[in-house]
Design a protein around this motif. Structure first.
Motif, PDB file in Angstrom:
ATOM      1  N   ALA A   1       0.890  -1.102  -0.005  1.00 53.20           N
ATOM      2  CA  ALA A   1       0.046  -0.136   0.043  1.00 53.20           C
ATOM      3  C   ALA A   1       0.894   1.240   0.037  1.00 53.20           C
ATOM      4  CB  ALA A   1      -1.000  -0.138   1.129  1.00 53.20           C
ATOM      5  N   THR A   2       0.425   2.177  -0.624  1.00 52.51           N
ATOM      6  CA  THR A   2       1.252   3.660  -0.831  1.00 52.51           C
ATOM      7  C   THR A   2       0.878   4.033   0.648  1.00 52.51           C
ATOM      8  OG1 THR A   2      -0.780   4.572  -1.759  1.00 52.51           O
ATOM      9  CG2 THR A   2       1.180   3.994  -3.206  1.00 52.51           C
ATOM     10  N   THR A   3       1.928   4.373   1.608  1.00 51.15           N
ATOM     11  CA  THR A   3       1.772   4.684   3.042  1.00 51.15           C
ATOM     12  C   THR A   3       2.449   5.981   3.252  1.00 51.15           C
ATOM     13  OG1 THR A   3       1.583   2.173   3.420  1.00 51.15           O
ATOM     14  CG2 THR A   3       1.848   3.813   5.202  1.00 51.15           C
ATOM     15  N   LEU A   4       1.597   6.982   3.943  1.00 51.08           N
ATOM     16  CA  LEU A   4       2.092   8.036   4.629  1.00 51.08           C
ATOM     17  C   LEU A   4       2.075   7.946   6.155  1.00 51.08           C
ATOM     18  CD1 LEU A   4       2.804  10.991   4.183  1.00 51.08           C
ATOM     19  CD2 LEU A   4       0.229  11.666   4.426  1.00 51.08           C
ATOM     20  N   LEU A   5       3.395   8.325   6.759  1.00 55.19           N
ATOM     21  CA  LEU A   5       3.272   8.293   8.074  1.00 55.19           C
ATOM     22  C   LEU A   5       3.511   9.930   8.436  1.00 55.19           C
ATOM     23  CD1 LEU A   5       3.990   7.456  11.018  1.00 55.19           C
ATOM     24  CD2 LEU A   5       6.552   7.455  10.415  1.00 55.19           C
ATOM     25  N   ILE A   6       2.492  10.341   9.179  1.00 52.94           N
ATOM     26  CA  ILE A   6       2.474  11.750   9.658  1.00 52.94           C
ATOM     27  C   ILE A   6       2.882  11.810  11.175  1.00 52.94           C
ATOM     28  CG2 ILE A   6       1.123  13.817  10.101  1.00 52.94           C
ATOM     29  CD1 ILE A   6      -0.834  12.806   7.976  1.00 52.94           C
ATOM     30  N   THR A   7       4.044  12.643  11.571  1.00 50.86           N
ATOM     31  CA  THR A   7       4.606  12.608  12.560  1.00 50.86           C
ATOM     32  C   THR A   7       4.785  14.273  13.045  1.00 50.86           C
ATOM     33  OG1 THR A   7       6.260  11.912  14.186  1.00 50.86           O
ATOM     34  CG2 THR A   7       6.823  12.202  11.954  1.00 50.86           C
ATOM     35  N   GLN A   8       4.764  14.423  14.347  1.00 44.97           N
ATOM     36  CA  GLN A   8       5.016  15.760  14.737  1.00 44.97           C
ATOM     37  C   GLN A   8       6.148  16.322  14.261  1.00 44.97           C
ATOM     38  OE1 GLN A   8       3.894  16.891  18.845  1.00 44.97           O
ATOM     39  NE2 GLN A   8       1.902  16.399  18.549  1.00 44.97           N
ATOM     40  N   LYS A   9       7.417  15.393  14.415  1.00 42.94           N
ATOM     41  CA  LYS A   9       8.716  15.773  14.291  1.00 42.94           C
ATOM     42  C   LYS A   9       9.407  14.415  14.000  1.00 42.94           C
ATOM     43  CE  LYS A   9       9.008  18.643  18.360  1.00 42.94           C
ATOM     44  NZ  LYS A   9       9.852  18.821  19.895  1.00 42.94           N
ATOM     45  N   LYS A  10      10.260  14.466  12.498  1.00 46.92           N
ATOM     46  CA  LYS A  10      10.898  13.340  12.176  1.00 46.92           C
ATOM     47  C   LYS A  10      11.780  12.696  12.817  1.00 46.92           C
ATOM     48  CE  LYS A  10      10.056  14.346   7.060  1.00 46.92           C
ATOM     49  NZ  LYS A  10      10.521  14.852   5.846  1.00 46.92           N
ATOM     50  N   ASP A  11      12.405  13.927  13.533  1.00 48.85           N
ATOM     51  CA  ASP A  11      13.588  13.554  14.511  1.00 48.85           C
ATOM     52  C   ASP A  11      13.318  12.536  15.359  1.00 48.85           C
ATOM     53  OD1 ASP A  11      16.485  13.708  15.230  1.00 48.85           O
ATOM     54  OD2 ASP A  11      15.647  14.666  16.990  1.00 48.85           O
ATOM     55  N   THR A  12      11.956  12.543  15.838  1.00 54.50           N
ATOM     56  CA  THR A  12      11.548  11.808  17.193  1.00 54.50           C
ATOM     57  C   THR A  12      11.118  10.347  16.650  1.00 54.50           C
ATOM     58  OG1 THR A  12       9.280  12.743  17.363  1.00 54.50           O
ATOM     59  CG2 THR A  12      10.967  13.939  18.700  1.00 54.50           C
ATOM     60  N   ILE A  13      11.080  10.030  15.474  1.00 53.93           N
ATOM     61  CA  ILE A  13      10.607   8.842  15.093  1.00 53.93           C
ATOM     62  C   ILE A  13      11.575   7.678  15.505  1.00 53.93           C
ATOM     63  CG2 ILE A  13      10.535   7.303  13.064  1.00 53.93           C
ATOM     64  CD1 ILE A  13       9.632   9.501  11.529  1.00 53.93           C
ATOM     65  N   GLY A  14      11.029   6.794  16.484  1.00 57.84           N
ATOM     66  CA  GLY A  14      11.742   5.684  16.948  1.00 57.84           C
ATOM     67  C   GLY A  14      12.321   5.984  18.460  1.00 57.84           C
ATOM     68  N   VAL A  15      11.955   7.251  18.918  1.00 59.45           N
ATOM     69  CA  VAL A  15      12.430   7.423  20.256  1.00 59.45           C
ATOM     70  C   VAL A  15      11.848   6.529  21.310  1.00 59.45           C
ATOM     71  CG1 VAL A  15      11.884   9.245  22.006  1.00 59.45           C
ATOM     72  CG2 VAL A  15      12.857   9.956  19.869  1.00 59.45           C
ATOM     73  N   MET A  16      12.763   6.411  22.192  1.00 64.89           N
ATOM     74  CA  MET A  16      12.425   5.278  23.194  1.00 64.89           C
ATOM     75  C   MET A  16      12.018   6.242  24.451  1.00 64.89           C
ATOM     76  SD  MET A  16      15.447   2.606  23.031  1.00 64.89           S
ATOM     77  CE  MET A  16      14.732   0.878  23.238  1.00 64.89           C
ATOM     78  N   SER A  17      10.777   6.581  24.609  1.00 65.31           N
ATOM     79  CA  SER A  17      10.407   7.650  25.441  1.00 65.31           C
ATOM     80  C   SER A  17      10.631   7.313  26.997  1.00 65.31           C
ATOM     81  CB  SER A  17       8.893   8.021  25.349  1.00 65.31           C
ATOM     82  OG  SER A  17       8.501   8.088  24.052  1.00 65.31           O
ATOM     83  N   CYS A  18      10.841   6.106  27.265  1.00 67.38           N
ATOM     84  CA  CYS A  18      10.908   5.711  28.570  1.00 67.38           C
ATOM     85  C   CYS A  18      12.255   4.874  28.654  1.00 67.38           C
ATOM     86  CB  CYS A  18       9.678   4.812  29.250  1.00 67.38           C
ATOM     87  SG  CYS A  18       9.684   4.657  31.111  1.00 67.38           S
ATOM     88  N   ASN A  19      11.858   3.369  29.046  1.00 70.22           N
ATOM     89  CA  ASN A  19      13.047   2.819  29.314  1.00 70.22           C
ATOM     90  C   ASN A  19      13.951   2.367  28.097  1.00 70.22           C
ATOM     91  OD1 ASN A  19      15.047   0.962  30.364  1.00 70.22           O
ATOM     92  ND2 ASN A  19      13.272  -0.587  31.098  1.00 70.22           N
ATOM     93  N   PRO A  20      14.985   2.592  27.931  1.00 75.98           N
ATOM     94  CA  PRO A  20      15.846   2.296  26.707  1.00 75.98           C
ATOM     95  C   PRO A  20      16.275   0.687  26.605  1.00 75.98           C
ATOM     96  CG  PRO A  20      17.565   3.073  28.374  1.00 75.98           C
ATOM     97  CD  PRO A  20      16.054   3.065  29.015  1.00 75.98           C
ATOM     98  N   SER A  21      15.127   0.091  26.822  1.00 79.70           N
ATOM     99  CA  SER A  21      15.138  -1.638  26.653  1.00 79.70           C
ATOM    100  C   SER A  21      14.229  -2.079  25.749  1.00 79.70           C
ATOM    101  CB  SER A  21      15.296  -2.140  27.844  1.00 79.70           C
ATOM    102  OG  SER A  21      13.985  -2.123  28.504  1.00 79.70           O
ATOM    103  N   ILE A  22      14.305  -3.328  25.113  1.00 74.57           N
ATOM    104  CA  ILE A  22      13.464  -3.884  24.318  1.00 74.57           C
ATOM    105  C   ILE A  22      13.403  -5.204  24.769  1.00 74.57           C
ATOM    106  CG2 ILE A  22      12.777  -4.786  22.175  1.00 74.57           C
ATOM    107  CD1 ILE A  22      12.521  -1.818  22.362  1.00 74.57           C
ATOM    108  N   GLY A  23      12.087  -6.015  24.939  1.00 74.06           N
ATOM    109  CA  GLY A  23      11.850  -7.580  25.330  1.00 74.06           C
ATOM    110  C   GLY A  23      11.641  -7.496  26.819  1.00 74.06           C
ATOM    111  N   GLY A  24      11.649  -8.774  27.315  1.00 75.24           N
ATOM    112  CA  GLY A  24      11.724  -9.220  28.596  1.00 75.24           C
ATOM    113  C   GLY A  24      10.660 -10.414  28.575  1.00 75.24           C
ATOM    114  N   ILE A  25      10.121 -10.911  29.807  1.00 80.51           N
ATOM    115  CA  ILE A  25       9.361 -12.008  29.851  1.00 80.51           C
ATOM    116  C   ILE A  25       7.890 -11.623  29.088  1.00 80.51           C
ATOM    117  CG2 ILE A  25       8.055 -13.465  31.559  1.00 80.51           C
ATOM    118  CD1 ILE A  25      10.672 -12.812  33.708  1.00 80.51           C
ATOM    119  N   GLY A  26       7.495 -12.328  28.181  1.00 78.89           N
ATOM    120  CA  GLY A  26       6.329 -12.064  27.389  1.00 78.89           C
ATOM    121  C   GLY A  26       6.645 -11.131  26.510  1.00 78.89           C
TER     122      GLY A  26
END
Length: 663
Positions: A52-77
């Protein structure tokens, strides 16, 4: 403005609609994704992968992918979710392998069903990795902007129609806050904590989705106006610490696994495998608790939860922990935020008391006596929509073509958001083809458990994934997610040829190894002659069966018969998979029978137009819940609290009668 065809102004509305959509001046896409967080990045990437031709609209391109809280990925479950969305071609696993600074398998001393892959990530590298993946994704355009409203084709007022008859309104595009109109047949809302977001620091409040980023109010009004049920939830984040002011001397060090296990099935290793960083552990003290309790009157006055906020039960603020568990100290993990920064994330002490109280509290903790904050902690309240207003595709029941993913559905956590984003993005793109959709049931993936829980049960607090939520977790291990999902993803177009080739090679390798284990068969006497204690019952046993014995593993077999088993032992990934399948074969076989029974029940569909109020044998409570949720299958109905076994039998007979009448 929201374009509604009011009965009193039909001609005028049609004129407005014609101006908006008949002109060639408005840009048009198949799918628009609103929000560049973890749900949004996965949604736009998935939609674009499917074509699909897709458009992502975000307030700031620089914040795409920002880890707003804990800088970790994963864990139990949560780690299982990341592996599953990676098996479907997702972004998060690959980005983590690029940016991870420490990798561990949690619960490794326990059975494989509860192993939890987890990685600490460099914030800057993770954000860059996500942005690079998106920039390399065909069919995807990214712009900066703030969406103020949705445009609906053939809209109706909330009470004009019965939801069971199907959605009357259809999404047709968005209006930005500068008045610009962008057309699209599918829109995915991934607003995170920005939907009427309100930040709390002590008794101070101000509108924001997170510090430094504006809240979104227009969309809240739009959703409310169209009859969606909005409520408030809370989340929070801890203060950030200057690592140079921490005394690590007497703290417990935690190292990463060596070698680290990648998150993505297409990677054999991770980028920074040779320079993993350490984390450290400390605990609160009696003095710490006194500081909190003495200053609770300075805490936020929240709009939800009777003034205390409806926050995550299993990731509560330190204020809540100390109130809820008096006399107990609480563990704090000091986690580095990256290679080129001294900032440390103190995991376990989310808080929103005034800044001076936060610092006073920190200085009572061993190792932090002289610590300085680089940022204070805060709480944020935000709107969410009752997820029971969604289908299993994450399309809304009220508005055709409108999808919700992430915290707007009442979940908490990067991984839960990313999983929903993937499903919403794939389904939005697939909806252009008749009878194509991606619905994963709870017997096939944690993603299925997550979505089924949301759309069937709803939420009363932020929803977080645990292995205990899955009935069939022995077959939903993190190391077999590709076996469960990659073929399906390939058939639907969200998995590319490169990933499919890697999966086929891995599958063939494991199948050859399993065949070796099955075909190597000896009599009890032969096993005993080779030093293996086995009952002399005359029953011939395969090498796979022998792995059930406590003193037998692949290393022991390879030592005795290197020509047969050494090649399996030399491939850790294959070896772990084969050992698990063999050791737990009896349990897995039993669980597969349970899954088959579940799927028979799950495949018993219920007509979408049942008038539950006309069924005489249902209680009022059952009629209310079944009418609101409208379960698609008998299995989904069985998971609604208050629906009795007798009602399920009645519904099954009723649905079969209806089908016979139709035929």
């Amino acid at each position: 403005m929201l374009l509604l065809y009011r009965k009193s102004a039909v001609s005028n509305s049609r004129a407005i609609f014609k101006r908006c959509f008949s002109t060639q001046h408005n840009p048009s896409y198949d799918c628009i994704v609103i929000g560049g967080g973890h749900a949004g990045t996965e949604a736009c990437a998935a939609s674009a992968r499917v074509g699909a031709t897709t458009l992502l609209i975000t307030q700031k391109k620089d914040t795409i992918g920002v880890m707003s809280c804990n800088p970790s990925i994963g864990g139990i479950g949560k780690g299982n979710l990341v592996r599953e969305l990676d098996a479907l071609g997702g972004v998060m696993g690959r980005a983590t392998d690029e940016a991870g600074v420490q990798f561990r398998i949690l619960n490794k001393s326990k059975g494989p069903a509860v192993h939890g892959p987890r990685a600490q990530a460099d914030r800057t590298l993770y954000k860059a990795a996500v942005q690079n993946i998106l920039h390399e994704t065909p069919n995807l355009t990214i712009i900066e902007g703030s969406v103020e409203d949705l445009i609906l084709e053939n809209p109706t007022t909330p009470n004009d129609s019965n939801e069971s008859e199907g959605p009357k309104a259809k999404v047709a595009g968005v209006i930005l806050n500068d008045g610009k109109i962008i057309n699209a047949q599918k829109v995915i809302l991934t607003t995170g904590t920005f939907l009427s977001g309100l930040i709390h620091i002590g008794l101070t409040t101000f509108p924001a989705g997170r510090i430094g980023d504006d809240a979104s109010y227009g969309l809240s009004k739009t959703l409310s106006r169209f009859g969606f049920s909005l409520s408030r939830l809370k989340t929070g984040t801890p203060p950030r610490l200057d690592g140079k002011t921490i005394n690590y001397k007497n703290l417990e060090e935690q190292l990463g696994d060596n070698p680290p296990v990648p998150f993505s099935f297409i990677n054999k290793t991770v980028k920074n495998s040779d320079k993993q960083l350490s984390c450290f552990s400390t605990r609160t003290t009696t003095e710490s608790h006194k500081v909190i309790l003495d200053n609770l009157h300075l805490g936020p006055r929240l709009e939800s939860g009777g003034g205390k906020g409806l926050g995550p039960r299993y990731c509560p603020s330190i204020e809540t922990k100390i109130e809820r568990f008096p006399g107990r100290t609480h563990q704090i993990w000091l986690e580095p935020e990256g290679y080129d920064t001294d900032v440390v994330y103190p995991n376990g002490i989310s808080m929103a008391l005034p800044e001076n109280v936060q610092l006073q509290f920190l200085k009572t903790i061993p190792g932090l006596e002289n610590v300085q904050m680089t940022k204070h902690g805060y709480a944020v309240e935000y709107d969410f929509v009752d997820p029971r207003e969604l289908k299993h595709t994450l399309e809304t029941k009220k508005v055709s073509g409108l999808y919700f993913a992430g915290q707007i559905n009442g979940t908490t956590g990067y991984e839960e958001a990313a999983a929903q984003g993937t499903i919403a993005g794939v389904n939005a793109a697939l909806s252009f083809e008749k009878d194509k959709r991606l619905v994963i049931d709870r017997a096939d993936a944690y993603i299925g458990v997550l979505i089924d829980d949301l759309v069937t049960l709803g939420v009363t607090e932020p929803y977080r994934m645990f292995t205990s939520r899955a009935e069939y977790r022995l077959t939903l291990r993190s190391n077999n997610a590709d076996f469960r999902l990659t073929q399906k993803g390939y058939e639907l177009g969200c998995v590319d040829e490169h990933r499919m080739k890697i999966f086929k090679e891995r599958k063939e390798k494991i199948e050859r190894a399993m065949k070796t284990m099955e075909e190597f068969v000896l009599s009890p006497n032969e096993w005993q002659k080779n030093g293996f204690a086995v009952s002399q019952d005359g029953v011939r046993r395969s090498a796979g069966i022998m792995l059930n014995h406590p003193d037998v593993n692949m290393s022991v077999l390879a030592q005795k018969w290197p020509d047969t088993f050494q090649h399996i032992l030399d491939d850790p990934e294959t070896c772990e998979f084969v050992e698990t399948e063999c050791v737990y074969s009896a349990h897995i076989d039993r669980q597969k029978l349970d899954v088959e029974a579940f799927k028979r029940r799950e495949n018993a569909s219920l007509p979408s137009n049942i008038d539950y109020w006309s069924l005489p044998f249902l209680s009022t409570e059952e009629k209310q819940k079944l009418t609101k949720i409208r379960p698609a299958t008998l299995g989904a109905a069985s998971r609604i609290p208050g629906v009795t076994p007798a009602t399920l039998i009645y519904l099954m007979k009723h649905s079969y009668t209806k089908k016979d009448d139709t035929n």
